[in-house]
Scaffold this motif. Structure first.
Motif, PDB file in Angstrom:
ATOM      1  N   VAL A 164      20.786 -24.592 -21.653  1.00  0.00           N
ATOM      2  CA  VAL A 164      20.051 -25.024 -22.848  1.00  0.00           C
ATOM      3  C   VAL A 164      20.652 -24.418 -24.120  1.00  0.00           C
ATOM      4  O   VAL A 164      20.884 -25.118 -25.099  1.00  0.00           O
ATOM      5  N   TYR A 165      20.923 -23.113 -24.098  1.00  0.00           N
ATOM      6  CA  TYR A 165      21.410 -22.443 -25.305  1.00  0.00           C
ATOM      7  C   TYR A 165      22.933 -22.517 -25.456  1.00  0.00           C
ATOM      8  O   TYR A 165      23.434 -22.575 -26.564  1.00  0.00           O
ATOM      9  N   GLY A 166      23.645 -22.523 -24.342  1.00  0.00           N
ATOM     10  CA  GLY A 166      25.097 -22.477 -24.402  1.00  0.00           C
ATOM     11  C   GLY A 166      25.758 -23.823 -24.555  1.00  0.00           C
ATOM     12  O   GLY A 166      26.857 -23.921 -25.075  1.00  0.00           O
ATOM     13  N   ALA A 167      25.069 -24.886 -24.110  1.00  0.00           N
ATOM     14  CA  ALA A 167      25.699 -26.204 -24.151  1.00  0.00           C
ATOM     15  C   ALA A 167      24.741 -27.302 -24.596  1.00  0.00           C
ATOM     16  O   ALA A 167      25.145 -28.453 -24.699  1.00  0.00           O
ATOM     17  N   GLY A 168      23.497 -26.969 -24.861  1.00  0.00           N
ATOM     18  CA  GLY A 168      22.514 -27.986 -25.222  1.00  0.00           C
ATOM     19  C   GLY A 168      22.349 -28.160 -26.712  1.00  0.00           C
ATOM     20  O   GLY A 168      23.015 -27.505 -27.523  1.00  0.00           O
ATOM     21  N   ARG A 169      21.437 -29.050 -27.060  1.00  0.00           N
ATOM     22  CA  ARG A 169      21.141 -29.330 -28.470  1.00  0.00           C
ATOM     23  C   ARG A 169      20.168 -28.297 -29.014  1.00  0.00           C
ATOM     24  O   ARG A 169      19.327 -27.765 -28.283  1.00  0.00           O
ATOM     25  N   THR A 170      20.252 -28.051 -30.283  1.00  0.00           N
ATOM     26  CA  THR A 170      19.389 -27.054 -30.914  1.00  0.00           C
ATOM     27  C   THR A 170      17.923 -27.404 -30.730  1.00  0.00           C
ATOM     28  O   THR A 170      17.103 -26.524 -30.429  1.00  0.00           O
ATOM     29  N   ALA A 171      17.560 -28.664 -30.868  1.00  0.00           N
ATOM     30  CA  ALA A 171      16.152 -29.062 -30.719  1.00  0.00           C
ATOM     31  C   ALA A 171      15.633 -28.719 -29.320  1.00  0.00           C
ATOM     32  O   ALA A 171      14.496 -28.254 -29.167  1.00  0.00           O
ATOM     33  N   HIS A 176      12.636 -24.934 -25.733  1.00  0.00           N
ATOM     34  CA  HIS A 176      12.702 -23.959 -24.645  1.00  0.00           C
ATOM     35  C   HIS A 176      12.200 -22.598 -25.126  1.00  0.00           C
ATOM     36  O   HIS A 176      11.384 -21.956 -24.464  1.00  0.00           O
ATOM     37  N   TYR A 177      12.680 -22.167 -26.270  1.00  0.00           N
ATOM     38  CA  TYR A 177      12.275 -20.878 -26.837  1.00  0.00           C
ATOM     39  C   TYR A 177      10.762 -20.833 -27.033  1.00  0.00           C
ATOM     40  O   TYR A 177      10.099 -19.891 -26.623  1.00  0.00           O
TER      41      TYR A 177
END
Length: 182
Positions: A164-171, A176-177
């Protein structure tokens, strides 16, 4: 182009892939397409000369030397995602590009007044972008996904975090956060 130039270009593109997740030519062409820019406008927003942008795109030059330019590239990638998912309009994107053009950059882990809420705390989006920037400065997206796949069976939550954080979109990372805060 002779064989030596081809080798140099191939090496530069491979370095770009390791540093930025993909060759800059592909990344910049996608930004041009997604944001409706031409090369001159992209260069202006990033704070690069048109010849420098061309050299980076063609692989004649491998690295963006100015960290503020790298941060502007990341901001434009995020903006392109917001345009693609319809969360902002083309007019809003144009205004945002003007803000990005004026941004001076700064340390990835240092907040500024523009990245905090009224209480002075960093915004969720800023925290997420810092995590993404840190992960992406350590490894390319493909390597992060490979690492996550390796961890998936024994540590699924950590694998999800990496993806999610390393290769995903910011949204998606913001969602997730927020879902993991108590």
């Amino acid at each position: 182009m002779d064989a030596a130039q081809q080798d140099t270009t191939a090496r530069a593109r491979e370095l770009q892939r390791s540093w930025y997740g993909e060759p800059l030519g592909a990344l910049f062409r996608r930004l041009i397409d997604d944001l409706g820019l031409n090369q001159a406008r992209l260069a202006a927003v990033l704070g690069l000369s048109a010849p420098m942008l061309s050299q980076l795109m063609s692989g004649q030059r491998a690295k963006i030397g100015n960290p503020a330019v790298v941060q502007r590239v990341q901001a434009l990638q995020e903006l392109a995602g917001q345009v693609a998912d319809g969360s902002i309009s083309a007019a809003e994107a144009t205004a945002r590009m003007d803000e990005i053009k004026k941004s001076q950059g700064g340390s990835v882990l240092t907040g500024t007044g523009q990245t905090t809420n009224s209480s002075g705390a960093p915004t969720v989006r800023r925290v997420v972008r810092e995590i993404q920037s840190l992960l992406r400065s350590v490894a390319a997206a493909g390597d992060i996904i490979d690492a996550a796949d390796t961890l998936a069976t024994t540590h699924p939550e950590l694998a999800e975090f990496l993806k999610v954080y390393g290769a995903g979109r910011t949204a998606d990372a913001v969602a997730h956060y927020e879902s993991h805060q108590s």
